[in-house]
Enzyme design. Structure first.
Site, mmCIF file in Angstrom:
data_model
loop_
_atom_site.group_PDB
_atom_site.id
_atom_site.type_symbol
_atom_site.label_atom_id
_atom_site.label_comp_id
_atom_site.label_asym_id
_atom_site.label_seq_id
_atom_site.Cartn_x
_atom_site.Cartn_y
_atom_site.Cartn_z
ATOM 1 N N CYS A 2 0.851 -1.189 0.000
ATOM 2 C CA CYS A 2 0.000 0.000 0.000
ATOM 3 C C CYS A 2 0.895 1.250 0.000
ATOM 4 C CB CYS A 2 -0.942 0.098 1.189
ATOM 5 S SG CYS A 2 -2.007 -1.324 1.415
ATOM 6 N N ARG A 27 3.659 -0.425 -4.982
ATOM 7 C CA ARG A 27 3.515 -0.982 -3.631
ATOM 8 C C ARG A 27 2.161 -1.651 -3.426
ATOM 9 N NH1 ARG A 27 7.239 1.532 0.181
ATOM 10 N NH2 ARG A 27 5.881 0.702 1.769
ATOM 11 N N TRP A 75 -3.172 -2.566 -1.381
ATOM 12 C CA TRP A 75 -2.955 -4.002 -1.577
ATOM 13 C C TRP A 75 -3.808 -4.671 -0.516
ATOM 14 C CZ3 TRP A 75 -0.996 -8.217 1.193
ATOM 15 C CH2 TRP A 75 -0.688 -9.346 0.429
ATOM 16 N N ASN A 99 -1.757 2.077 6.123
ATOM 17 C CA ASN A 99 -0.967 0.900 5.730
ATOM 18 C C ASN A 99 -0.754 0.070 6.980
ATOM 19 O OD1 ASN A 99 -0.672 1.968 3.219
ATOM 20 N ND2 ASN A 99 1.505 2.463 3.418
ATOM 21 N N GLY A 100 -0.805 -1.243 6.841
ATOM 22 C CA GLY A 100 -0.579 -2.106 8.000
ATOM 23 C C GLY A 100 -1.827 -2.909 8.335
ATOM 24 N N GLU A 482 15.568 -19.335 -7.140
ATOM 25 C CA GLU A 482 15.293 -17.948 -7.514
ATOM 26 C C GLU A 482 14.711 -17.881 -8.938
ATOM 27 O OE1 GLU A 482 14.888 -15.126 -6.373
ATOM 28 O OE2 GLU A 482 15.318 -13.723 -7.993
ATOM 29 N N LYS A 486 11.115 -16.244 -9.872
ATOM 30 C CA LYS A 486 10.965 -15.156 -10.849
ATOM 31 C C LYS A 486 9.929 -15.530 -11.894
ATOM 32 C CE LYS A 486 12.341 -12.754 -9.386
ATOM 33 N NZ LYS A 486 12.945 -12.172 -8.219
ATOM 34 N N GLU A 489 6.225 -15.621 -10.397
ATOM 35 C CA GLU A 489 5.566 -14.382 -9.987
ATOM 36 C C GLU A 489 5.201 -13.473 -11.157
ATOM 37 O OE1 GLU A 489 7.650 -11.707 -7.319
ATOM 38 O OE2 GLU A 489 9.560 -12.295 -8.151
ATOM 39 N N HIS A 505 13.998 -38.184 -5.975
ATOM 40 C CA HIS A 505 13.334 -38.482 -4.705
ATOM 41 C C HIS A 505 11.877 -38.024 -4.714
ATOM 42 C CE1 HIS A 505 17.059 -39.837 -2.987
ATOM 43 N NE2 HIS A 505 17.647 -38.738 -3.416
ATOM 44 N N LYS A 601 5.141 -4.640 -3.868
ATOM 45 C CA LYS A 601 6.600 -4.585 -3.816
ATOM 46 C C LYS A 601 7.155 -4.795 -2.415
ATOM 47 C CE LYS A 601 10.715 -3.933 -5.433
ATOM 48 N NZ LYS A 601 11.297 -5.077 -6.162
HETATM 49 O O1 M6R Z 1 12.222 -5.907 0.232
HETATM 50 P P1 M6R Z 1 12.662 -7.293 0.555
HETATM 51 O O2 M6R Z 1 13.921 -7.687 -0.130
HETATM 52 O O3 M6R Z 1 12.731 -7.563 2.029
HETATM 53 O O4 M6R Z 1 11.512 -8.200 -0.038
HETATM 54 C C1 M6R Z 1 11.500 -9.582 0.157
HETATM 55 C C2 M6R Z 1 10.502 -10.243 -0.758
HETATM 56 O O5 M6R Z 1 9.218 -9.755 -0.510
HETATM 57 C C3 M6R Z 1 10.833 -10.021 -2.236
HETATM 58 O O6 M6R Z 1 12.111 -10.460 -2.553
HETATM 59 C C4 M6R Z 1 9.820 -10.765 -3.126
HETATM 60 O O7 M6R Z 1 9.947 -12.140 -2.975
HETATM 61 C C5 M6R Z 1 9.992 -10.357 -4.585
HETATM 62 N N1 M6R Z 1 8.706 -10.128 -5.188
HETATM 63 C C6 M6R Z 1 10.709 -11.382 -5.386
HETATM 64 O O8 M6R Z 1 10.890 -10.991 -6.699
#
Ligand code: M6R
Length: 606
Positions: A2, A27, A75, A99-100, A482, A486, A489, A505, A601
Site C-alpha cells: 500500500c 507498492r 494491496w 498501511n498495515g 530464484e 521469478k 511471480e 526423490h 513490492k
Molecule cells: O524488500 P525485501 O527484499 O525484504 O523483499 C522480500 C521479498 O518480498 C521479495 O524479494 C519478493 O519475494 C519479490 N517479489 C521477489 O521478486
C-alpha cells in the site's frame, strides 16, 4: 505494501496526490483513492477499484483547487479489492488512509455501535474509533493519539478532518512514513520516491511518533503527547532512477542496469590491486571480525535466496565458519538458538519487510550483532541494524526483484572475504573471488548484450506451458529456486526449484508434456552429476532448456551456452539469464510484468 501520500500547501492537492500515487503504485495496485478538503467544510472523496489510472479518470471529472488532501493505493488485506474497501475511509468529519494491519479490529468494531460500517476493512474500524473520541472540544491530534493507544497492530496513517482543514495528522507503528518539508508546504509519503521533484528535505517518522503537519511546518510528539524535536534529513533519490528511460518495462530496465548498479555496490569496497575488501559500515573492528564463528542469514523471497546462495560462498571462503539461512517469516516463530559469536545478516531490498524486521528485533533482543544487507537507504531495517552494507542498487520499482539480488550476493561475498582476511586467510586464497567480483559487471553486461535475443526466442518456445521445474546443484540450487520464483511471480506458470540430486526423490514424477524443465549446469567437478539428472528427465520425455557455461555436449531441447570468463561467480550470471527468460515469458503471455497480480513490492504486513 500500500502507498500513502498527503499534501498541505499552496498548490492543487489533487495533482500532487495522484502523481505521488502513480510513483507508489508498485507498492499496491488493486484500488486507489484521494480525499481533498475545500472551503465550507467540504470534502471531495474519490475512490476507484483498479489502478491509479482509474482514479485519474474520476479526478478529471471532479477537478478542484483544494490545497489539502490525503491519498492511498491499496494491496488488499481485509476485504476484496473494490471501491468500497478502497481508502480513504470516512467516519463523521474524519478521513483516514492506512498501511498495515489492525489486529484487534474485530474487538474494536464490536464496541463501535454508533458507526454503520460499509467496508470489510480494518481501516474503517480505525477511523470510526478516532471519530468516537473526537467530540467538539477535542483536537484531531488528541483523538488520533487516544485511538492509537487502543490499537494492537501495525500502522502508518494519515488523517484529516473537515473541522480542522489546516492540518494533517500522521502516525507510525511498523509501517514507514516520510514527511517532506518545504517553506510553504508539507508532503507526506510512505516511500521517498513520492517526494522526488518536491523536496529533498524530510523527516523519517519513527515507531510511536505522531506528527502534526501544517503548511508551514511539522510538530512531532510521542504517544503521551510529549513534544519531540524534529530531525530533518536530506534524502537522495534520483529522478532518472524512478523512470523507465525508454524501456518497455521497469523490469527490463532493472535487469539491464545491473552492470551499472553492481559497479556501485563494489565501488570503493574492492581493491583489486592489493586484493583487499573494505566495507565501511560494518561497525566491527578486525578483532570482532576475527571472532565471528557463526553467521545467520535472514530474508524473505528473493532476499532469502540471495542469502542462500551467499551461504555457499561464505562457507567456501571462511574455513570453520558455520552458517544457517532462514526465511524470516518462519524463523520469527521458531524456538531458534544462536551460537556464541554469531553475527546475523539481515537481507532486504526495501528494508521494510515486516517479517524480516520482526526477526531482526528478536535477534537484537538476544544481544546478537546484526548487520543489514539493504538497498533502500534510510529504511527501517537499515536504521535498526547495528551496522551493515548498503548495496546501492538504486530504486527497484518492478515488483520482481532482480538487481537487488545480484548486489546483495556481491555484498555478502565481500563480507565473507573480509571475515576470511581478518581471520588470516592469505590474500592469494581470496584473490580469485576479488578478481571475479571485479569482472562481474562486465560479464553481466556482455551476457545481456550477446544473449538477449536468443533468450527472448527461447522464452517464446516455452511460454505456453503451465508448469516448470528448475534444477541445479551446489551454488546453482539457490539459483534454481530464484529462477522458479521469478518465473512464477511474473508469468503465473507454476514453477518449482529443486536441487538436481533431489529430482529422483519425488519431483521427477511430475515430468510430462505439461511441464518444461530448466536445467542449470556449471562446467565444474559436478558437471557429470548434473548431466545425470538432466538425462533422467530426458528419459521420461522432459522438455529441457539447459543453461550452462560449459562447451561440453548436452542433450536438451534447447541449450543456451554462455561464454563467460567467470568460474566461481558464473551462477550470478546464469541468474541474469533466468531473469531475462522469465521477463520474456511473461511478455509473451501478455502479463503486466511490473505489477503482477496479487503481489506488492514491499511486504509490510505479516
Ligand atoms: O524488500 P525485501 O527484499 O525484504 O523483499 C522480500 C521479498 O518480498 C521479495 O524479494 C519478493 O519475494 C519479490 N517479489 C521477489 O521478486
Amino acid at each position: 505494501m500500500c502507498g500513502i501520500v498527503g499534501y498541505i500547501g499552496e498548490r492543487g492537492a489533487q495533482g500532487v496526490l495522484t502523481s505521488g500515487l502513480r510513483r507508489l503504485e508498485y507498492r499496491g495496485y488493486d484500488s486507489a483513492g484521494i480525499v481533498t478538503l475545500g472551503a465550507n467544510n467540504q470534502a471531495t472523496l474519490l475512490r476507484a477499484e483498479g489502478k491509479v489510472s482509474e482514479l485519474d479518470k474520476l479526478v478529471l471529472s471532479h477537478e478542484n483547487k483544494d490545497t489539502v488532501g490525503i491519498g492511498h493505493t491499496r494491496w488488499a488485506t481485509h476485504g476484496e479489492p473494490s471501491e468500497t474497501n478502497a481508502h480513504p475511509h470516512k467516519a463523521g468529519d474524519i478521513y483516514l488512509v492506512h498501511n498495515g494491519i489492525i489486529e484487534n479490529y474485530k474487538e474494536l468494531k464490536a464496541e463501535l455501535k454508533n458507526h454503520s460500517f460499509e467496508s470489510q476493512t480494518d481501516t474503517e474500524v480505525l477511523v470510526a474509533l478516532v471519530d468516537s473520541l473526537y467530540d467538539k472540544e477535542t483536537l484531531l491530534v488528541d483523538a488520533v493519539t487516544q485511538a492509537l493507544k487502543l490499537v494492537v497492530g501495525t500502522y502508518g496513517i494519515a488523517v484529516v478532518s473537515t473541522r480542522e482543514p489546516d492540518v494533517i495528522i500522521v502516525a507510525r507503528m511498523g509501517s514507514p512514513l516520510i514527511i517532506g518539508v518545504n517553506d510553504d508546504e508539507t508532503i507526506i509519503a510512505s516511500d521517498a520516491s513520492a517526494l522526488v521533484g518536491h523536496t529533498d528535505q524530510a523527516i523519517y517518522l519513527n515507531d510511536g511518533e505522531i506528527a502534526v503537519c501544517r503548511r508551514d511546518g511539522v510538530e512531532l510528539q510521542d504517544m503521551s503527547a510529549q513534544p519531540i524535536s524534529t530531525r530533518v534529513e536530506t534524502i537522495e533519490v534520483d529522478m532518472q532512477a524512478i523512470q523507465k528511460q525508454g524501456y518497455d518495462h521497469f523490469l527490463l530496465k532493472e535487469i539491464s542496469e545491473q552492470p551499472v548498479t553492481l559497479r556501485s555496490t563494489l565501488s570503493g569496497r574492492v581493491n583489486v590491486e592489493d586484493k583487499l575488501i573494505k566495507l565501511g559500515g560494518l561497525n566491527l573492528n578486525t578483532e570482532e571480525l576475527r571472532g565471528i564463528e557463526h553467521v545467520t542469514i535472514i530474508g524473505c523471497g528473493t532476499a532469502y535466496y540471495a542469502g542462500l546462495l551467499s551461504s555457499y560462498y561464505l562457507e567456501q571462503l571462511v574455513d570453520g565458519l558455520t552458517i544457517d539461512v532462514a526465511t524470516a517469516s518462519e524463523l520469527r516463530y521458531r524456538s531458534f538458538h544462536l551460537p556464541k559469536n554469531t553475527v546475523a545478516l539481515v537481507v532486504s531490498q526495501s528494508g521494510e519487510t515486516a517479517d524480516t524486521l520482526a526477526c531482526l528485533r528478536e535477534i537484537k533482543r538476544r544481544g546478537v550483532k546484526t548487520l543489514g544487507i539493504i538497498n533502500a537507504v534510510g529504511s527501517t531495517i537499515a536504521r535498526e541494524v547495528d551496522g551493515g552494507v548498503y548495496v546501492h542498487a538504486g530504486p527497484e520499482i518492478s515488483v520482481a526483484s532482480t538487481k537487488a539480488f545480484t548486489s546483495q550476493v556481491a555484498a555478502m561475498i565481500m563480507f565473507g572475504i573480509q571475515i576470511a582476511q581478518a581471520k588470516g586467510v592469505g590474500v592469494q586464497d581470496t584473490s580469485s573471488y576479488i578478481e571475479e567480483l571485479d569482472q562481474l559487471p562486465n560479464e553481466i553486461e556482455a551476457v545481456i548484450a550477446n544473449y538477449k535475443e536468443q533468450i527472448s526466442a527461447i522464452a517464446k518456445r516455452y511460454a505456453h506451458y503451465d508448469h516448470a521445474l528448475y534444477f541445479g546443484r551446489d551454488t546453482l540450487f539457490p539459483v534454481a529456486l530464484e529462477g522458479a520464483l521469478k518465473l512464477k511471480e511474473i508469468s503465473y506458470i507454476q514453477a518449482e526449484g529443486y536441487a538436481a540430486g533431489e529430482l529422483k526423490h519425488g519431483p521427477i514424477a511430475l515430468v510430462d508434456d505439461t511441464f518444461f524443465e530448466v536445467a542449470l549446469l556449471l562446467d565444474n567437478w559436478l558437471f557429470d552429476k548434473s548431466l545425470s539428472a538432466l538425462s533422467e528427465v530426458n528419459a521420461r520425455g522432459g522438455h529441457v532448456f539447459a543453461i550452462t557455461n560449459s562447451k561440453k555436449e548436452i542433450d536438451a531441447e534447447e541449450t543456451l551456452r554462455i561464454d563467460t570468463k567467470l568460474d566461481l561467480l558464473a551462477p550470478i550470471v546464469i541468474n541474469v539469464v533466468q531473469q531475462l527468460f522469465a521477463y520474456y515469458v511473461a511478455v509473451a503471455r501478455g502479463n503486466d510484468v511490473d505489477q503482477p497480480r496479487n503481489l506488492a513490492k514491499s511486504v509490510t504486513v505479516e
